[in-house]
Design an enzyme around this catalytic site. Structure first.
Site, PDB file in Angstrom:
ATOM      1  N   GLU A  97       0.819  -1.206   0.000  1.00 39.60           N
ATOM      2  CA  GLU A  97       0.000   0.000   0.000  1.00 39.60           C
ATOM      3  C   GLU A  97       0.859   1.266   0.000  1.00 39.60           C
ATOM      4  OE1 GLU A  97      -3.907  -1.982   2.018  1.00 39.60           O
ATOM      5  OE2 GLU A  97      -2.954  -0.385   3.138  1.00 39.60           O
ATOM      6  N   CYS A 110       3.436   8.477   1.286  1.00 36.41           N
ATOM      7  CA  CYS A 110       3.940   7.511   2.263  1.00 36.41           C
ATOM      8  C   CYS A 110       4.190   6.193   1.529  1.00 36.41           C
ATOM      9  CB  CYS A 110       2.889   7.361   3.364  1.00 36.41           C
ATOM     10  SG  CYS A 110       3.361   6.176   4.621  1.00 36.41           S
ATOM     11  N   CYS A 117       6.421  -7.067   7.325  1.00 34.34           N
ATOM     12  CA  CYS A 117       7.496  -6.528   8.162  1.00 34.34           C
ATOM     13  C   CYS A 117       7.942  -7.623   9.119  1.00 34.34           C
ATOM     14  CB  CYS A 117       6.986  -5.315   8.950  1.00 34.34           C
ATOM     15  SG  CYS A 117       8.296  -4.408   9.801  1.00 34.34           S
ATOM     16  N   CYS A 121       6.117  -5.094  15.812  1.00 30.51           N
ATOM     17  CA  CYS A 121       5.777  -4.127  16.865  1.00 30.51           C
ATOM     18  C   CYS A 121       4.322  -4.381  17.251  1.00 30.51           C
ATOM     19  CB  CYS A 121       5.955  -2.699  16.372  1.00 30.51           C
ATOM     20  SG  CYS A 121       7.667  -2.333  15.922  1.00 30.51           S
ATOM     21  N   CYS A 124       1.219  -2.326  15.724  1.00 28.93           N
ATOM     22  CA  CYS A 124       1.213  -2.031  14.287  1.00 28.93           C
ATOM     23  C   CYS A 124       0.601  -3.193  13.519  1.00 28.93           C
ATOM     24  CB  CYS A 124       2.645  -1.792  13.808  1.00 28.93           C
ATOM     25  SG  CYS A 124       2.747  -1.489  12.027  1.00 28.93           S
ATOM     26  N   CYS A 348      -1.511   5.794   9.800  1.00 32.09           N
ATOM     27  CA  CYS A 348      -0.281   5.140  10.290  1.00 32.09           C
ATOM     28  C   CYS A 348      -0.621   3.807  10.944  1.00 32.09           C
ATOM     29  CB  CYS A 348       0.393   5.952  11.387  1.00 32.09           C
ATOM     30  SG  CYS A 348       0.871   7.572  10.912  1.00 32.09           S
TER      31      CYS A 348
END
Ligand code: SAH
Length: 378
Positions: A97, A110, A117, A121, A124, A348
């Site tokens: 994205e 962004c 990933c 975290c 997230c 975010c």
């Protein structure tokens, strides 16, 4: 063409250095690199036949041996606040994205650096879906190329609305070092996007050795995902901290702009209700940033954006304002990031795409979501 041909060189991902090497190997003049960069990134041209300032034999050679190939747009949507999101399909079926956030005086793109990933975290959603692979330089700069095409008016790609790029999409950019640096070189190149080094920001969870490597090869702006003022809490929120604890990370931040006294590091701090948002945390953060030599930093408070299955909640506006005030009173420049694009899941920490997870994390997350649904339906 949207699917890369393995036998062809994808010119989209080559920076001026890469193109120069390519043309020199062909026995061509090195300044061809600048011309081709302009065709691709200013004009948005995909077909070498249209590159009229190249000789005919060279154009034919390029058609035979190269391609200009960006990911395929699966979805493009706009939120009521003007935020735009693209879901892009990669040749191997992963999807990533990219988000554009227009503001009065700037437009920020962004960009993602990995399919998924590895860092996991806890707050997230990208982390929860696991990891497949690093993006190629073409897939990274391809996001800018696609967005610039879509946002440009009639005069080619140089006439677009993108003034800033933040490497804050899916993934950890410093774990895909070479491809991210090549893509950022293209963003900064005057023959391509011509963005200023202060308007391209790399955001990292704190891969300390890669930070030292970065300062040798690139002088883009730096943001660090801090999120906690002490190791105990940061170990929990950002597991990478167990490998590179705060002392080492703060030293790397101190060193990063050592030779540029007017530049500072942006510390990102997600505001999680009752977890890291009290006055005690704020005072601890002040100590972290000011003790000893201190770190030249400003703080960016990010109200937490929830996603399915998370146990965290967003700090109240009052808690965020109080936290900000404590930092400001200590002379630390602190801003609260506005939440944008929530309606299209573009805020975010909400970027997920579709990642063919190679870890077992997404399966675990799905199980948890299914369990929550069962409880909710009772
Ligand atoms: N891996 C890099 C790039 C991701 S940047 C990094 O960690 O910096 C995305 C930013 O949004 C990071 O600061 C990240 O910590 C933050 N973020 C992640 N999930 C979030 C959420 N749910 N709400 C608000 N911010 C979040």
């Amino acid at each position: 063409m949207t699917h890369a041909d393995v036998n062809k060189v994808n010119l989209l991902g080559l920076s001026k250095a890469g193109l120069t090497e390519y043309f020199t190997a062909l026995g061509e003049k090195s300044w061809r690199a600048a011309q081709v960069l302009q065709w691709i990134h200013h004009q948005g041209v995909k077909d070498p036949a249209l590159m009229t300032n190249l000789s005919k034999p060279l154009r034919e050679k390029l058609q035979q041996h190269t391609e200009i190939c960006a990911p395929e747009v699966m979805f493009e949507g706009e939120s009521p606040d003007g935020t735009r999101k693209w879901v892009l399909r990669l040749a191997d079926g992963n999807a990533i994205e990219t988000v554009f956030i227009p503001e009065k005086t700037r437009g920020t793109l962004c960009v993602s650096s990995q399919a998924g990933c590895t860092l996991n975290c806890d707050f997230c959603s990208t982390g929860k879906q696991g990891f497949n692979r690093n993006l190629t330089a073409a897939e990274i700069i391809g996001q800018v190329w696609i967005a610039a095409r879509s946002l440009s008016k009639e005069n080619g790609l140089h006439d677009h609305a993108i003034t800033n790029v933040v490497m804050m999409g899916m993934g950890e950019p410093l774990l895909n070092f070479d491809n991210v640096v090549a893509a950022m070189d293209i963003m900064l190149d005057d023959h391509a996007y011509g963005l200023s080094k202060r308007r391209v920001t790399l955001s990292t969870a704190g891969v300390v050795p890669a930070l030292y490597a970065l300062r040798k090869v690139s002088d883009v702006a730096l943001a660090v995902s801090l999120h906690a003022p002490n190791d105990t809490l940061r170990n929990e929120l950002v597991p990478l901290n167990r490998k590179y604890p705060l002392k080492e990370l703060m030293q790397a931040c101190r060193d990063h702009f050592k030779d540029e006294p007017r530049r500072y590091v942006t510390m990102e701090y997600v505001m999680l209700a009752g977890v890291n948002d009290t006055a005690t945390h704020a005072r601890e953060l002040i100590r972290l940033l000011t003790e000893g030599e201190g770190v030249r930093a400003k703080v960016n408070l990010i109200p937490f954006n929830p996603f399915p299955g998370t146990t965290y909640t967003r700090s109240t506006p009052e808690a965020i304002a109080a936290f900000q005030q404590i930092l400001m009173n200590a002379g630390i420049n602190t801003i609260v990031r506005k939440t944008r694009g929530e309606k299209i899941d573009a805020a975010c920490g909400q970027l997920v795409g579709q990642v063919k997870d190679k870890t077992r994390r997404s399966a675990k997350h799905q199980q948890k979501l299914a369990a929550i649904k069962v409880i909710e339906s009772k």
